[in-house]
Motif scaffolding. Structure first.
Motif, mmCIF file in Angstrom:
data_model
loop_
_atom_site.group_PDB
_atom_site.id
_atom_site.type_symbol
_atom_site.label_atom_id
_atom_site.label_comp_id
_atom_site.label_asym_id
_atom_site.label_seq_id
_atom_site.Cartn_x
_atom_site.Cartn_y
_atom_site.Cartn_z
ATOM 1 N N TYR A 194 0.680 -4.031 -7.043
ATOM 2 C CA TYR A 194 -0.115 -4.105 -5.817
ATOM 3 C C TYR A 194 -1.491 -4.677 -6.155
ATOM 4 O O TYR A 194 -1.955 -4.575 -7.293
ATOM 5 N N ASP A 195 -2.124 -5.242 -5.149
ATOM 6 C CA ASP A 195 -3.515 -5.665 -5.335
ATOM 7 C C ASP A 195 -4.416 -4.447 -5.478
ATOM 8 O O ASP A 195 -5.311 -4.415 -6.331
ATOM 9 N N ILE A 196 -4.166 -3.434 -4.634
ATOM 10 C CA ILE A 196 -4.985 -2.217 -4.649
ATOM 11 C C ILE A 196 -4.072 -1.015 -4.466
ATOM 12 O O ILE A 196 -3.234 -0.988 -3.554
ATOM 13 N N VAL A 197 -4.241 -0.013 -5.320
ATOM 14 C CA VAL A 197 -3.567 1.275 -5.164
ATOM 15 C C VAL A 197 -4.635 2.341 -4.980
ATOM 16 O O VAL A 197 -5.593 2.409 -5.764
ATOM 17 N N VAL A 198 -4.487 3.151 -3.936
ATOM 18 C CA VAL A 198 -5.462 4.183 -3.610
ATOM 19 C C VAL A 198 -4.792 5.542 -3.723
ATOM 20 O O VAL A 198 -3.735 5.778 -3.108
ATOM 21 N N LEU A 199 -5.377 6.441 -4.487
ATOM 22 C CA LEU A 199 -4.839 7.797 -4.655
ATOM 23 C C LEU A 199 -5.614 8.736 -3.742
ATOM 24 O O LEU A 199 -6.763 9.079 -4.003
ATOM 25 N N SER A 250 -11.159 6.398 1.479
ATOM 26 C CA SER A 250 -9.932 5.769 0.994
ATOM 27 C C SER A 250 -9.191 5.036 2.100
ATOM 28 O O SER A 250 -8.755 3.892 1.935
ATOM 29 N N LYS A 251 -9.017 5.693 3.243
ATOM 30 C CA LYS A 251 -8.201 5.095 4.304
ATOM 31 C C LYS A 251 -8.875 3.860 4.888
ATOM 32 O O LYS A 251 -8.215 2.850 5.164
ATOM 33 N N TYR A 252 -10.203 3.937 5.077
ATOM 34 C CA TYR A 252 -10.893 2.769 5.634
ATOM 35 C C TYR A 252 -10.862 1.590 4.665
ATOM 36 O O TYR A 252 -10.734 0.429 5.082
ATOM 37 N N LEU A 253 -10.973 1.886 3.377
ATOM 38 C CA LEU A 253 -10.880 0.814 2.394
ATOM 39 C C LEU A 253 -9.487 0.180 2.429
ATOM 40 O O LEU A 253 -9.346 -1.048 2.418
ATOM 41 N N ALA A 254 -8.465 1.013 2.488
ATOM 42 C CA ALA A 254 -7.088 0.509 2.512
ATOM 43 C C ALA A 254 -6.844 -0.339 3.752
ATOM 44 O O ALA A 254 -6.274 -1.438 3.670
ATOM 45 N N TRP A 255 -7.243 0.172 4.915
ATOM 46 C CA TRP A 255 -7.016 -0.569 6.158
ATOM 47 C C TRP A 255 -7.753 -1.915 6.138
ATOM 48 O O TRP A 255 -7.202 -2.936 6.527
ATOM 49 N N LYS A 296 -5.818 -5.606 5.985
ATOM 50 C CA LYS A 296 -5.987 -6.547 7.091
ATOM 51 C C LYS A 296 -6.414 -7.925 6.595
ATOM 52 O O LYS A 296 -6.229 -8.925 7.290
ATOM 53 N N GLN A 297 -6.990 -7.962 5.393
ATOM 54 C CA GLN A 297 -7.403 -9.237 4.812
ATOM 55 C C GLN A 297 -6.293 -9.888 3.987
ATOM 56 O O GLN A 297 -6.520 -10.869 3.294
ATOM 57 N N GLY A 298 -5.096 -9.299 4.066
ATOM 58 C CA GLY A 298 -3.949 -9.893 3.394
ATOM 59 C C GLY A 298 -3.631 -9.334 2.029
ATOM 60 O O GLY A 298 -2.702 -9.801 1.365
ATOM 61 N N LYS A 299 -4.374 -8.320 1.565
ATOM 62 C CA LYS A 299 -4.097 -7.716 0.265
ATOM 63 C C LYS A 299 -2.874 -6.800 0.367
ATOM 64 O O LYS A 299 -2.600 -6.209 1.414
ATOM 65 N N ARG A 300 -2.144 -6.694 -0.734
ATOM 66 C CA ARG A 300 -1.042 -5.742 -0.803
ATOM 67 C C ARG A 300 -1.615 -4.402 -1.266
ATOM 68 O O ARG A 300 -2.063 -4.266 -2.405
ATOM 69 N N VAL A 301 -1.612 -3.416 -0.356
ATOM 70 C CA VAL A 301 -2.301 -2.143 -0.590
ATOM 71 C C VAL A 301 -1.327 -0.984 -0.406
ATOM 72 O O VAL A 301 -0.553 -0.950 0.565
ATOM 73 N N GLY A 309 -1.138 -2.797 7.917
ATOM 74 C CA GLY A 309 -0.248 -3.330 6.887
ATOM 75 C C GLY A 309 -0.330 -2.602 5.568
ATOM 76 O O GLY A 309 0.404 -2.919 4.634
ATOM 77 N N ALA A 310 -1.226 -1.617 5.475
ATOM 78 C CA ALA A 310 -1.310 -0.811 4.248
ATOM 79 C C ALA A 310 -0.104 0.114 4.188
ATOM 80 O O ALA A 310 0.264 0.751 5.177
ATOM 81 N N GLU A 311 0.513 0.220 3.009
ATOM 82 C CA GLU A 311 1.690 1.072 2.842
ATOM 83 C C GLU A 311 1.256 2.496 2.518
ATOM 84 O O GLU A 311 0.491 2.738 1.585
#
Length: 484
Positions: free
Chosen positions: A26-31, A37-42, A46-51, A127-129
């Motif tokens: 993934y581009d970014i993984v958030v624990l 955390s959630k705002y960063l992921a969202w 939205k900018q196309g990163k795989r999160v 689009g964040a998983e």
């Protein structure tokens, strides 16, 4: 899970068995899925990163599930109950008033369910998983997840953000853990009214819930090791809170150290308390522990990730929230940031800007606070104690809350407002309000401080009558002149 082992994040001390699977990139993984955390992921998704965001239990973090918003929901129910108790003041009979705690709880649950659904919708739209499971590091930027529905996954991020939060501290007092005390989580789920609630700790959580339970009808006793409530605040704030709690017949046992605990919360508990060299026994039916927070950083493999901790167990970070591991950040409470949701949100903005090549930092930022007792206690900038300790001279403006005439229409005249003004300029150094809607009033002053406006900007403003904010004209009109 033991009732006093809160976990508002995506971590667990249980082992993950079996061979790890091939890492998913993934581009970014958030624990953890808390505020920052959630705002960063969202935002990044939205900018196309795989999160991917890993969350074990509380989707959206503790604030919408077990902390800020649920507690304020319960506190508002208690506020309504207090109006019934004083209803004759408003010309309303109060016959046959009864509190049904199951209905109070269910109102809170409905709100939480709506908030969780809102978060699920936001994850889907961004689009964040969202990965439901318990995560631990097995290598730098690599997290193994015990999935909530069984099985494991291994996620590796080009960048990793840790936002695992904190949980209620249960001190190693003999018999305390065995007594099965309530934390704020269980207190907000009560479907019965404690006959006599003992509250161990006089911080934000303890004071807010103590007042709420008293207004529902419980007998309440607060026990704190310090000689006075909120002892770091100014003397007029301390006196105001003491007077408030005494007026509501909440018992205060201060300067007390609990030696041991007997019994079971929900049935009968005894606290053996040492006070002024004399041991006494406090008896109650229920026990709430509210003595602070412990970071969720143990047993999640941080040493395998190269992430260092502070002496208190928080993640060691730079002013840009970078950890000691490359391409790994920490955010919110677990990073030792001031423990407010609004600070977690600002942590998100710092990391977001860092990802984009900017240079936003934690140093020097304003940290507003509001304790949601009734009346509220709100503060931003310097207190008098802080200004004096730093050798900063100031002019003091202070008015009773009743000077804002709107308080009289509401029959909510308790408290005061005050502001510290620089002695050589018209800059506002700090603001404190102890009164109805203090947090909302503070925001107006804070914006003026952020904008660098002199206090005269508020003094000379035309503010709507009759509103609470109009009282700011009275407050800043009382600022002493600069001595020549």
């Amino acid at each position: 899970m033991d009732r006093i082992e809160e976990s508002g994040s995506a971590v667990s001390s249980r082992a993950i068995e079996g061979k790890p699977s091939t890492p998913e990139e993934y581009d970014i993984v958030v624990l953890g899925s808390g505020e920052g955390s959630k705002y960063l992921a969202w935002t990044e998704a939205k900018q196309g990163k795989r999160v991917a965001v890993i969350e074990g239990r509380y989707i959206g973090g503790s604030c919408p599930n077990i902390a800020c918003l649920p507690s304020k929901n319960i506190i508002h129910s208690a506020k309504v109950a207090s109006y019934f108790q004083r209803s004759e003041e408003f010309g309303i009979s109060k016959e046959n008033v009864r509190i049904d705690m199951s209905v109070v709880r269910d109102r809170k649950r409905r709100m939480v369910d709506g908030l969780v659904q809102m978060h699920l919708d936001n994850f889907k739209a961004s689009g964040a998983e969202l990965v439901i499971g318990w995560g631990r590091f097995i290598a730098p930027r690599t997290i193994e997840v015990a999935l909530g529905d069984g099985g494991t996954r291994v996620l590796r991020g080009s960048k990793v953000v840790i936002g695992t939060g904190t949980h209620a501290t249960v001190e190693p007092i003999p018999g305390l853990r065995e007594a099965g005390p309530l934390t704020h989580i269980e207190a907000l789920e009560l479907d019965y009214l404690p006959k006599h609630l003992l509250v161990l700790g006089g911080g934000y959580v303890g004071l807010e819930l103590a007042q709420a339970m008293r207004r529902f009808g419980s007998r309440v006793t607060i026990i704190d090791r310090n000689e006075r409530l909120v002892h770091r605040e100014d003397e007029d704030v301390i006196a105001g809170l003491h007077s408030l709690f005494e007026s509501e017949e909440i018992e205060l046992v201060l300067g007390a150290k609990v030696q041991r605990v007997e019994g079971k919360s929900g049935v009968s508990v005894k606290l053996h308390v040492l006070r002024d060299g004399v041991e006494t026994i406090l008896e109650g039916t229920d026990l709430l522990v509210a003595t602070g927070r412990t970071p969720n950083t143990a047993n999640i493999g941080l040493e395998l990730a190269g992430v260092a901790l502070t002496e208190r167990g928080y993640i060691q970070v730079s002013e840009r929230l970078e950890t000691t591991a490359q391409d790994t950040w920490a955010i919110g409470d677990c990073a030792g940031s001031p423990q407010f949701t609004h600070i977690g949100f600002d942590d998100f903005r710092i990391v977001r800007d860092d990802f984009a090549g900017g240079h936003r930092v934690t140093t020097g930022r304003q940290v507003p606070s509001c304790m949601f007792t009734d009346p509220e206690l709100a503060r931003v900038g310097l207190s008098e104690k802080e200004a004096s300790a730093q050798g900063i001279e100031y002019r003091l403006a202070k008015i009773p809350a009743a000077a804002a005439l709107r308080t009289r229409t509401l029959s909510e005249t308790r408290g005061f407002w005050k502001a510290l003004i620089d002695t050589k300029s018209d800059r506002i150094l700090g603001f404190t309000a102890f009164g109805v809607e203090a947090g909302e009033i503070m925001a107006t002053v804070q914006i003026a401080m952020i904008a660098g406006l002199p206090y005269t900007g508020l003094r000379d403003a035309i503010l709507t009558h009759p509103t609470l904010s109009e009282g700011l004209v009275a407050l800043f009109s009382s600022v002493p002149a600069i001595k020549q």
